[in-house]
Write a protein that holds these residues in place. Structure first.
Motif, PDB file in Angstrom:
ATOM      1  N   UNK A 166    -155.907   1.784  -3.218  1.00 25.62           N
ATOM      2  CA  UNK A 166    -154.729   1.473  -2.402  1.00 25.62           C
ATOM      3  C   UNK A 166    -154.919   2.061  -1.005  1.00 25.62           C
ATOM      4  N   UNK A 167    -155.544   1.283  -0.138  1.00 24.36           N
ATOM      5  CA  UNK A 167    -155.879   1.794   1.199  1.00 24.36           C
ATOM      6  C   UNK A 167    -155.192   1.031   2.325  1.00 24.36           C
ATOM      7  N   UNK A 168    -154.215   0.203   1.980  1.00 25.70           N
ATOM      8  CA  UNK A 168    -153.470  -0.526   3.006  1.00 25.70           C
ATOM      9  C   UNK A 168    -152.048   0.008   3.064  1.00 25.70           C
ATOM     10  N   UNK A 169    -151.512   0.156   4.277  1.00 26.86           N
ATOM     11  CA  UNK A 169    -150.155   0.667   4.447  1.00 26.86           C
ATOM     12  C   UNK A 169    -149.445  -0.141   5.519  1.00 26.86           C
ATOM     13  N   UNK A 170    -148.126  -0.002   5.547  1.00 26.31           N
ATOM     14  CA  UNK A 170    -147.322  -0.585   6.616  1.00 26.31           C
ATOM     15  C   UNK A 170    -146.480   0.519   7.247  1.00 26.31           C
ATOM     16  N   UNK A 171    -145.962   0.250   8.435  1.00 27.92           N
ATOM     17  CA  UNK A 171    -145.074   1.208   9.111  1.00 27.92           C
ATOM     18  C   UNK A 171    -143.727   0.534   9.331  1.00 27.92           C
TER      19      UNK A 171
END
Length: 353
Positions: A166-171
């Motif tokens: 899990x290496x994707x994120x949002x802000x």
């Protein structure tokens, strides 16, 4: 010079070959000037060929040369319609490369950012500069120093993207107020803004519903007791708050600490809070929530579906194959991004609340 013809393969195999030596030399020179390096922040768009193709090659080169340095990528995803005809290929190929080369990739959706400009900031003539301004504001809110002395790129990565799958994120950030009415808008209490950010984590039945939830202004009259929604399961969340905290208005974190937001297998410290007492830009308060949650599969699915549709018809493939890409390269990229999307879909939350 001249760009990469909206072609990931041309940027990755041709233009990057011309530029890689110069880029690495400049990088080495800058690194040598530093007493201590905190890593790299890569900024790119996945729609065209330069950001996507050259960007993908650069992240490979940096990872090879600086194995232990943290690499953070800010990837701007294209409008789902209307940018370039090859954008879906370019985006899938880019996400596949960054999924295991960058330590964490922050995804920004052009469509959503554009809607923030028109809906929240009431800007009827939104330009790319306006969209970039919001993206820059979010990055600044996340990476500007805080009161926590340990807060650097490695610290953030360890809190938000510790799991290799899990290496994707949002802000998600708030408040966003039109400049013309900034002086007339009241500053809400911290709990109002935090409650609003939690609402952006709701699981929706459609992308439109999700987008609308994120575009609403914080509502101080929202009845906390009456709220009952299913929330997107979160691998981890990092909340950065900037502004004064006083005795009768403290930063209350309970809403984002509740265990129903996190799968049972996650560790106890899935939530991290960082604070800085200084004002941020023109506002008395500003909050940024860096979220690693299951809804990330939605944009991935969109570009996968569109790219698959083109691939099955062999649309535009000749443009990529003339610069060395083969069918196996496409299939491997599809498989890698599909696996990432599936991992996010498989996340299970505890209960609704």
């Amino acid at each position: 010079g001249g760009g990469s013809a909206n072609n990931w393969a041309y940027g990755y195999t041709i233009n990057s070959r011309r530029l890689s030596h110069a880029v690495l030399n400049v990088t080495r020179q800058e690194i040598e000037k530093l007493d201590r390096s905190q890593g790299f922040l890569l900024l790119l768009s996945s729609a065209g060929g330069t950001g996507s193709g050259i960007g993908s090659r650069m992240v490979e080169l940096l990872r090879e040369e600086y194995e232990t340095q943290p690499i953070v990528a800010a990837i701007v995803l294209p409008f789902t319609f209307g940018e370039v005809c090859t954008q879906n290929y370019n985006t899938v190929l880019t996400l596949a490369k960054f999924s295991d080369r960058a330590d964490v990739s922050v995804l920004f959706e052009n469509e959503q950012t554009y809607s923030m400009c028109t809906n929240l900031l009431k800007n009827s003539n939104t330009t790319l500069r306006d969209i970039n301004s919001i993206i820059s504001e979010n990055l600044l809110a996340v990476f500007q120093p805080t009161s926590n002395a340990r807060c650097n790129a490695n610290f953030l990565i360890s809190k938000i993207a510790a799991h290799p799958n899990f290496r994707f994120v949002t802000v998600k950030s708030t408040p966003h107020t039109p400049v013309t009415s900034l002086q007339y808008e009241p500053t809400q209490k911290w709990e109002v803004y935090i409650r609003h950010l939690k609402q952006t984590l709701r699981v929706s039945k459609s992308q439109a519903e999700l987008t609308n939830a994120q575009l609403k202004a914080p509502n101080p009259k929202l009845n906390k007791a009456a709220m009952s929604y299913v929330y997107s399961p979160c691998v981890s969340n990092v909340l950065i708050t900037r502004g004064k905290s006083v005795e009768n208005d403290v930063v209350a974190l309970e809403d984002l600490q509740r265990r129903h937001l996190y799968p049972e297998w996650t560790i106890l410290n899935s939530f991290t809070h960082l604070h800085q007492e200084r004002r941020f830009l023109n506002g008395d308060k500003f909050l940024a929530l860096v979220s690693n949650n299951s809804e990330i599969h939605r944009p991935l699915d969109v570009y996968l579906d569109k790219a698959w549709g083109s691939y099955k018809c062999a649309a535009f493939l000749h443009q990529y194959k003339q610069f060395g890409l083969e069918d196996d390269d496409f299939l491997q990229a599809f498989a890698k991004v599909e696996n990432v999307a599936q991992e996010y879909k498989n996340l299970k939350s505890r209960n609704k609340n």
